[in-house]
Write an enzyme that holds these catalytic residues in place. Structure first.
Site, PDB file in Angstrom:
ATOM      1  N   PRO A 216      45.897  43.213  43.205  1.00  0.00           N
ATOM      2  CA  PRO A 216      45.985  43.315  44.663  1.00  0.00           C
ATOM      3  C   PRO A 216      44.665  42.956  45.339  1.00  0.00           C
ATOM      4  CG  PRO A 216      45.690  45.498  43.737  1.00  0.00           C
ATOM      5  CD  PRO A 216      45.789  44.550  42.566  1.00  0.00           C
ATOM      6  N   LYS A 217      44.278  41.698  45.215  1.00  0.00           N
ATOM      7  CA  LYS A 217      42.944  41.267  45.628  1.00  0.00           C
ATOM      8  C   LYS A 217      42.942  40.688  47.035  1.00  0.00           C
ATOM      9  CE  LYS A 217      41.192  40.480  40.976  1.00  0.00           C
ATOM     10  NZ  LYS A 217      40.289  39.696  40.136  1.00  0.00           N
ATOM     11  N   ALA A 218      41.875  41.008  47.763  1.00  0.00           N
ATOM     12  CA  ALA A 218      41.621  40.443  49.086  1.00  0.00           C
ATOM     13  C   ALA A 218      40.125  40.176  49.197  1.00  0.00           C
ATOM     14  CB  ALA A 218      42.086  41.400  50.186  1.00  0.00           C
TER      15      ALA A 218
END
Length: 249
Positions: free
Chosen positions: A114-116
């Protein structure tokens, strides 16, 4: 470009892929981890079934990647939640913020991390180890730990780092409904613990609508660690399909 060429494409843009087709090996990957107690209802609201929460704990971590195959150095920060999947204990990866677009794109597309994008940092300030996370120009997290106050048993460090991790893989279809909606599992392999310490710690989380780490508020600090490792990330494997409500294991 013929059909074979299209099918061999790793990612877009086709002529300049966002990341390299390599298995990433992490050398001197440095962790600052603070485990804290939070609101049980807040956890239940974000942890997807069939995962289960036994204790209302969250692991906030900042990781400095000094050398990564295909990506180079970058820094990452986020939250992981201890969970159970059946009889297996692991962690659900809730949020991750990086300063590398290539690692962000690869983590989301190839796997399910769940990368931002964000601006995390890990550094020493006098006799404290400091981990921070900014979203844009706004500070959303500050963690501090006494620098190498006490040795941590390498086996305990290994247990912290090597637990199985679970993530949600969601790929939307063109009609607005999911084409893929799975719970996936991965874990760390080829792990070498080079250094491990513990000490007193503090953690502040600040509310931000696009980086809502503070939605899991800090009630009590449980433990903290500073660990340096070499490791490899294994491939993600589906273990539950929400579109059919079947376990893939």
């Amino acid at each position: 470009m013929n059909r074979a060429g299209v099918l061999a494409t790793l990612s877009t843009p086709v002529t300049a892929p966002a990341y390299a087709p390599v298995a990433a090996r992490f050398t001197d990957r440095e962790y600052l981890t603070v485990v804290y107690r939070t609101d049980p209802e807040a956890l239940r609201a974000v942890v997807p079934e069939p995962l289960r929460v036994d204790e209302p704990l969250v692991r906030f971590e900042v990781m400095r990647m000094r050398d990564v195959t295909g990506y180079g150095p970058y820094v990452e920060a986020g939250q992981a939640i201890p969970v159970r999947f059946g009889d297996e204990r692991g962690e659900y990866l809730h949020a991750m913020y990086l300063d590398s677009f290539a690692a962000t794109a690869a983590g989301r597309e190839v796997s399910a991390y769940p990368k931002a994008m964000g601006t995390p940092a890990l550094f020493t300030d006098h006799s404290a180890l400091v981990g921070t996370l900014d979203y844009g120009s706004v500070r959303v997290a500050t963690a501090t730990m006494g620098y190498k106050h006490r040795p941590l048993d390498p086996e305990l460090a290994r247990e912290q780092i090597a637990v199985p991790t679970y993530m949600l893989k969601v790929v939307p279809g063109y009609d607005g409904t999911p084409r893929v909606c799975e719970l996936v599992r991965t874990r760390i392999t080829d792990l070498v613990v080079k250094e491990a310490h513990t000490g007193p710690a503090r953690l502040q989380l600040f509310a931000h609508v696009l980086a809502p780490l503070a939605d899991l508020p800090v009630h009590e600090i449980v433990s903290a660690s500073h660990i340096v490792t070499d490791l490899t990330l294994d491939k993600a494997v589906p273990v539950h399909d929400y579109l059919t409500e079947e376990d893939a294991s």
